[in-house]
Design an enzyme around this catalytic site. Structure first.
Site, mmCIF file in Angstrom:
data_model
loop_
_atom_site.group_PDB
_atom_site.id
_atom_site.type_symbol
_atom_site.label_atom_id
_atom_site.label_comp_id
_atom_site.label_asym_id
_atom_site.label_seq_id
_atom_site.Cartn_x
_atom_site.Cartn_y
_atom_site.Cartn_z
ATOM 1 N N TYR A 47 0.851 -1.191 0.000
ATOM 2 C CA TYR A 47 0.000 0.000 0.000
ATOM 3 C C TYR A 47 0.882 1.235 0.000
ATOM 4 C CZ TYR A 47 -5.030 -0.114 0.081
ATOM 5 O OH TYR A 47 -6.336 -0.165 -0.309
ATOM 6 N N GLU A 49 -0.417 4.840 -0.593
ATOM 7 C CA GLU A 49 -1.182 6.061 -0.874
ATOM 8 C C GLU A 49 -0.296 7.292 -0.702
ATOM 9 O OE1 GLU A 49 -4.869 6.298 1.287
ATOM 10 O OE2 GLU A 49 -5.550 4.386 0.465
ATOM 11 N N ASP A 193 -5.660 13.714 -25.384
ATOM 12 C CA ASP A 193 -5.652 12.316 -24.935
ATOM 13 C C ASP A 193 -4.982 11.533 -26.056
ATOM 14 O OD1 ASP A 193 -6.203 9.682 -24.395
ATOM 15 O OD2 ASP A 193 -8.264 10.024 -23.760
ATOM 16 N N THR A 219 -3.169 6.211 -22.144
ATOM 17 C CA THR A 219 -3.091 4.881 -21.552
ATOM 18 C C THR A 219 -1.680 4.384 -21.838
ATOM 19 O OG1 THR A 219 -3.962 3.922 -23.579
ATOM 20 C CG2 THR A 219 -5.533 4.288 -21.798
ATOM 21 N N LYS A 222 -1.746 0.489 -25.188
ATOM 22 C CA LYS A 222 -2.145 0.320 -26.602
ATOM 23 C C LYS A 222 -0.874 0.256 -27.449
ATOM 24 C CE LYS A 222 -6.659 2.458 -25.927
ATOM 25 N NZ LYS A 222 -6.703 3.272 -24.697
ATOM 26 N N ARG A 228 -1.731 -2.415 -18.623
ATOM 27 C CA ARG A 228 -2.948 -1.598 -18.663
ATOM 28 C C ARG A 228 -2.837 -0.502 -17.616
ATOM 29 N NH1 ARG A 228 -6.115 -4.237 -21.880
ATOM 30 N NH2 ARG A 228 -7.668 -2.608 -21.736
#
Ligand code: DSN
Length: 426
Positions: A47, A49, A193, A219, A222, A228
């Site tokens: 974790y 954060e 984008d 992203t 691709k 991903r």
């Protein structure tokens, strides 16, 4: 612990499906073994954060290093001054930009989804269209290219606070300079984008939007060929605050607004295993072989578009500058829907997706188009010479989409050929 045979058998079947077929979904690719290794690593247990050096959990000193490595490599890829590598997806990267730049109900302008745009650029069923006032521009009916005049007219008349360039099914280079000009004229933020062509841009084969836009999102899976995920970048506009004030009345820098929009705004704990895999993919993108790969993606797409045209198909805009193309089936097969075409092709182990075409007469569930892309088959090693063979197979299936014997024959040919292009080492 007992092995989960049920689940791992499902994964084995998906690996077999990916191996035996021709993958033409424009947004898919095959990552390297190293990218997969990082994604399946012990980093998934952590974790973290917050951001490197400023975490809400102890024991983050090692993942701080991998996250910083990802940041530095991404900056190098696009000559960016500031990046955030935590967005879990492109849609979440976009959501963070909306949150940093707009108030609920504010106007923004993006490309119409049925003209090639993306869900998160203003679709009425997405957060972008539900929470904000979405305005849209189109492509032109005669040449399938962005209608910049219409974009400018809407921008001047409506004065949106944000203008978005970028698409999911648009095969041409963008005139970023022109959009930036009108954005500056009306005081809007210009966001690109670049999710689809990001790999080609990193290889220097298309214009780098980081030089023209205030904010760029992408992203990583691709054309970029990483895990991903999503990212946000800024170029030389980085030092300029936008005048958004905090409750205390301070003017906050856009970088700080974006960081807090990603976390704690729209996300909790970052996926540090995926961020590590992003770092691996960014490292691969900085190698000379990456440019060779991206060049081949582009050459394969150009060759494929030409083969479709030679067989009498309508390719929207008459070709492609990038990795993808959109086919309007109505010219050659007026009664064939994208839905039926996609299903018949999948039965032949050729994977693609139905897609609306500009000015489509059918719904998004039926569509009159198919979208094709070459990133995955290029990773697999296919070259321009094989594009005519692929288009020939597609044409055979689409000519008789109900003929199961014919489809079976095509499938056998696909499987026999694809064995020659091994994919996974395991
Ligand atoms: N759904 C993706 C695509 O296929 O283009 C975009 O997010």
């Amino acid at each position: 612990m007992q092995r989960d045979i049920e689940l791992f058998d499902i994964i084995r079947r998906e690996r077999d499906r990916q191996t035996r077929g021709i993958e033409l979904i424009a947004s898919e690719n095959y990552v390297s073994d190293q990218v997969m290794e990082a994604m399946g690593s012990v980093l998934t247990n952590k974790y973290a954060e917050g951001y490197p050096g400023k975490r809400y959990y102890g024991g983050c000193e090692v993942v701080d290093e991998s996250e910083k490595l990802a940041q530095e490599r991404l900056k190098k890829m696009y000559d960016a001054c500031w990046v955030n590598v935590q967005p879990h997806s492109g849609a979440q990267a976009n959501m963070a930009v909306f949150m940093a730049c707009l108030q609920a109900g504010d106007k923004f302008l993006g490309l119409n989804l049925s003209h090639g745009g993306h869900l998160s650029h203003g679709s009425p069923v997405n957060f972008s269209g539900l929470m904000f006032h979405a305005l849209e521009y189109n492509v032109k009916e005669d040449d399938g290219r962005i209608d910049y005049e219409q974009l400018e007219q809407i921008a001047r008349a409506e004065r949106p606070k944000l203008i978005i360039a970028g698409a999911s099914a648009y095969s041409r280079e963008w005139d970023y300079e022109r959009i930036r000009k009108v954005a500056d004229e009306i005081g809007a933020i210009f966001m690109v984008d670049m999710a689809h062509p990001a790999g080609l841009i990193a290889a220097g084969l298309l214009k780098n939007p980081v030089k023209y836009a205030h904010i760029v999102t992408s992203t990583t899976h691709k054309t970029m060929r990483g895990p991903r995920g999503g990212v946000i970048l800024m170029g030389e506009d980085f030092p300029n605050p936008w005048g958004k004030t905090t409750p205390k009345g301070e003017i906050k820098m856009m970088s700080a607004l974006l960081d807090s929009a990603v976390f704690p705004g729209v996300q909790g704990g970052p996926l540090e295993h995926v961020i590590a895999a992003k770092a691996v993919a960014f490292g691969e993108a900085l190698m000379p072989e990456y440019k060779t790969y991206q060049l081949q993606v582009q050459k394969n797409a150009a060759a494929m578009a030409k083969c479709f045209i030679d067989k009498g198909y309508k390719v929207i805009s008459g070709g492609t500058d990038n990795h993808c193309m959109l086919i309007d089936l109505r010219t050659k097969f007026p009664d064939l829907t994208g839905k039926i075409a996609e299903k018949a092709l999948v039965a032949a182990d050729i994977t693609t997706n139905k897609n609306m075409v500009p000015f489509d007469s059918r719904s998004a569930f039926q569509t009159s188009g198919l979208r094709f892309g070459t990133p995955a088959i290029t990773t697999r090693g296919l070259k321009e010479e094989q594009m005519a063979w692929i288009v020939e197979l597609i044409d055979r299936v689409l000519t008789e989409p109900d003929n199961s014997q014919n489809i079976e024959k095509v499938r056998a040919e696909v499987n026999a050929q694809m064995v020659k292009y091994p994919l996974f080492a395991w």
